[in-house]
Design a protein around this motif. Structure first.
Motif, short mmCIF file in Angstrom:
data_model
loop_
_atom_site.label_atom_id
_atom_site.label_comp_id
_atom_site.label_asym_id
_atom_site.label_seq_id
_atom_site.Cartn_x
_atom_site.Cartn_y
_atom_site.Cartn_z
N ARG A 44 0.95 -1.17 0.22
CA ARG A 44 0.08 0.23 -0.02
C ARG A 44 0.86 1.14 -0.13
O ARG A 44 2.24 1.37 0.53
N GLY A 45 0.59 2.31 -0.68
CA GLY A 45 1.15 3.54 -0.87
C GLY A 45 2.34 3.64 -1.63
O GLY A 45 2.29 3.09 -2.77
N ARG A 57 14.25 5.93 -7.54
CA ARG A 57 12.98 5.38 -8.21
C ARG A 57 11.91 5.32 -7.33
O ARG A 57 11.99 4.73 -6.18
N ARG A 58 10.78 5.57 -7.90
CA ARG A 58 9.57 5.42 -7.07
C ARG A 58 8.74 4.39 -7.50
O ARG A 58 8.67 3.68 -8.43
N ILE A 59 8.60 3.41 -6.28
CA ILE A 59 7.88 2.28 -6.46
C ILE A 59 6.50 2.45 -5.62
O ILE A 59 6.50 3.20 -4.64
N ALA A 60 5.27 1.86 -6.27
CA ALA A 60 4.02 2.25 -5.75
C ALA A 60 3.36 0.91 -5.78
O ALA A 60 3.73 -0.04 -5.86
N SER A 61 2.30 1.01 -5.12
CA SER A 61 1.24 -0.21 -4.63
C SER A 61 1.12 -1.21 -5.92
O SER A 61 0.98 -0.83 -7.06
N GLY A 62 1.81 -2.58 -5.52
CA GLY A 62 1.77 -3.63 -6.28
C GLY A 62 3.08 -3.76 -7.08
O GLY A 62 3.37 -4.93 -7.76
N ASP A 63 4.01 -2.87 -7.13
CA ASP A 63 5.44 -2.85 -7.67
C ASP A 63 6.34 -3.72 -6.70
O ASP A 63 6.16 -3.82 -5.63
N THR A 120 2.06 3.78 4.09
CA THR A 120 2.62 2.84 3.24
C THR A 120 3.06 1.84 4.18
O THR A 120 3.31 1.71 5.02
N VAL A 121 2.56 0.52 3.17
CA VAL A 121 2.99 -0.83 3.69
C VAL A 121 3.83 -1.38 2.80
O VAL A 121 3.50 -1.72 1.71
N VAL A 146 13.02 -3.27 -11.13
CA VAL A 146 11.61 -3.04 -10.51
C VAL A 146 10.48 -3.70 -11.73
O VAL A 146 10.67 -3.33 -12.72
N LEU A 147 9.51 -4.38 -11.11
CA LEU A 147 8.72 -5.15 -11.69
C LEU A 147 7.21 -4.24 -11.38
O LEU A 147 6.66 -4.32 -10.39
N PRO A 148 6.83 -3.67 -12.36
CA PRO A 148 5.60 -2.71 -11.88
C PRO A 148 4.49 -3.64 -11.78
O PRO A 148 4.10 -4.77 -12.22
N ARG A 149 3.54 -3.11 -11.17
CA ARG A 149 2.08 -3.62 -10.90
C ARG A 149 1.59 -4.21 -12.30
O ARG A 149 1.70 -3.34 -13.44
#
Length: 316
Positions: A44-45, A57-63, A120-121, A146-149
């Motif tokens: 999350r987050g 590098r920004r990583i977001a939920s599901g990444d 953020t979790v 990084v593997l994106p969502r």
């Protein structure tokens, strides 16, 4: 066995460090635990990852991010947030002044952070020692991928997330296997993309692909460029030129690295003698292997096997 299977058979988590972190801004973690490989998934987050080798590098939920150690890196809510907490070897968490925070910031079984309701979790899984990961795999990976969502396997991530906070019999074994599966799934997808190392994509070339398979499947054979070219059905000059163009190094240089990486894995993964390993990977004697091993990695096979010093290629 295909090239990817040969790499991915290596990861075998044993007592891996797995943790769910709940964080409220501002937060910044300086990771210097020296783990050879770490997987960070955003449940999350969001988070920013800062390494010494590239832009934040920004990583977001599901990444899902995979980081290759042992060099330190920072995970934070914002690139501008100064590190507040250090993650040291053995996963000992301290303030910058050395105050231990492992218990202070505990939020339950394998849960940690500054706010249980934080925006953020993260779920983090770290392979604690290099013997748990194929050295050949580490050499094939960038410092961070990084593997994106949408490209990662949500089912495996959900399972790992759910199991992280359970405290049942054999829970550590369950987490180890789920971490392995998520890592392998992530890397299998990444290797299918454009960022994979040149030699992996070279497998699709009729000439170079055949040569690569011959070298990797038969490392103990006394290969020369001429013998390899004959087996691959090409002239010596044509094979050398095409191989170097696609793989990024000449055939014999690739073979040398492959043999030594195999030897490094066998030294830590088997009880075979150095003499037996030498012959298995294409060296005529233990002395010949030891000389090449120390020149390439900077440590002797014995030092590598006993864990007295890590075998890290000067090219890494």
């Amino acid at each position: 066995m295909d090239a990817l299977a040969a790499l991915l058979e290596g990861p075998r988590a044993r007592g891996a460090f797995v943790l769910r972190s709940m964080l409220r801004p501002p937060w910044s973690l300086r990771i210097r635990d020296e783990s050879p490989l770490t997987l960070v998934a955003v449940v999350r987050g969001w988070a920013w990852v800062l390494t010494a080798d590239g832009e934040p590098r920004r990583i977001a939920s599901g990444d899902v991010a995979v980081l290759r150690g042992p060099r330190p890196y920072t995970v934070a809510d914002d690139p501008a947030t100064e590190p507040q907490i250090l993650i040291n070897p053995g996963q000992v968490t301290t303030t910058l002044d050395g105050e231990v925070l492992c218990e202070t910031m505990s939020l339950g079984v394998r849960q940690w952070g500054n706010d249980p309701d934080g925006e953020t979790v993260l779920v983090t899984g770290s392979y604690e020692y290099v013997g748990a990961v194929s050295r050949r795999l580490l050499r094939a990976l960038p410092p961070m991928l990084v593997l994106p969502r949408g490209r990662s396997d949500d089912r495996l991530l959900d399972l790992l997330t759910d199991e992280t906070i359970k405290d049942l019999p054999a829970q550590g074994v369950v987490l180890d296997r789920l971490l392995d599966l998520l890592l392998i799934s992530t890397l299998r997808t990444w290797f299918s993309g454009a960022e994979a190392p040149p030699w992996y994509h070279a497998y699709g070339d009729p000439l170079v692909g055949k040569a690569l398979r011959l070298l990797q499947h038969n490392p103990a054979h006394p290969w020369t460029v001429a013998a390899l070219a004959q087996e691959a059905g090409a002239s010596r000059a044509a094979l050398a030129r095409r191989f170097t163009e696609l793989v990024g190094e000449p055939p014999m240089a690739f073979l040398t690295e492959w043999r030594l990486d195999l030897a490094a894995d066998l030294l830590q993964g088997t009880e075979d003698t150095v003499e037996a390993i030498a012959r298995r990977v294409g060296y005529g004697s233990a002395f010949a292997l030891s000389t090449a091993f120390k020149r390439h990695f900077g440590v002797s096979p014995r030092e590598h096997r006993t864990g007295g010093a890590p075998a890290v290629s000067s090219a890494s």
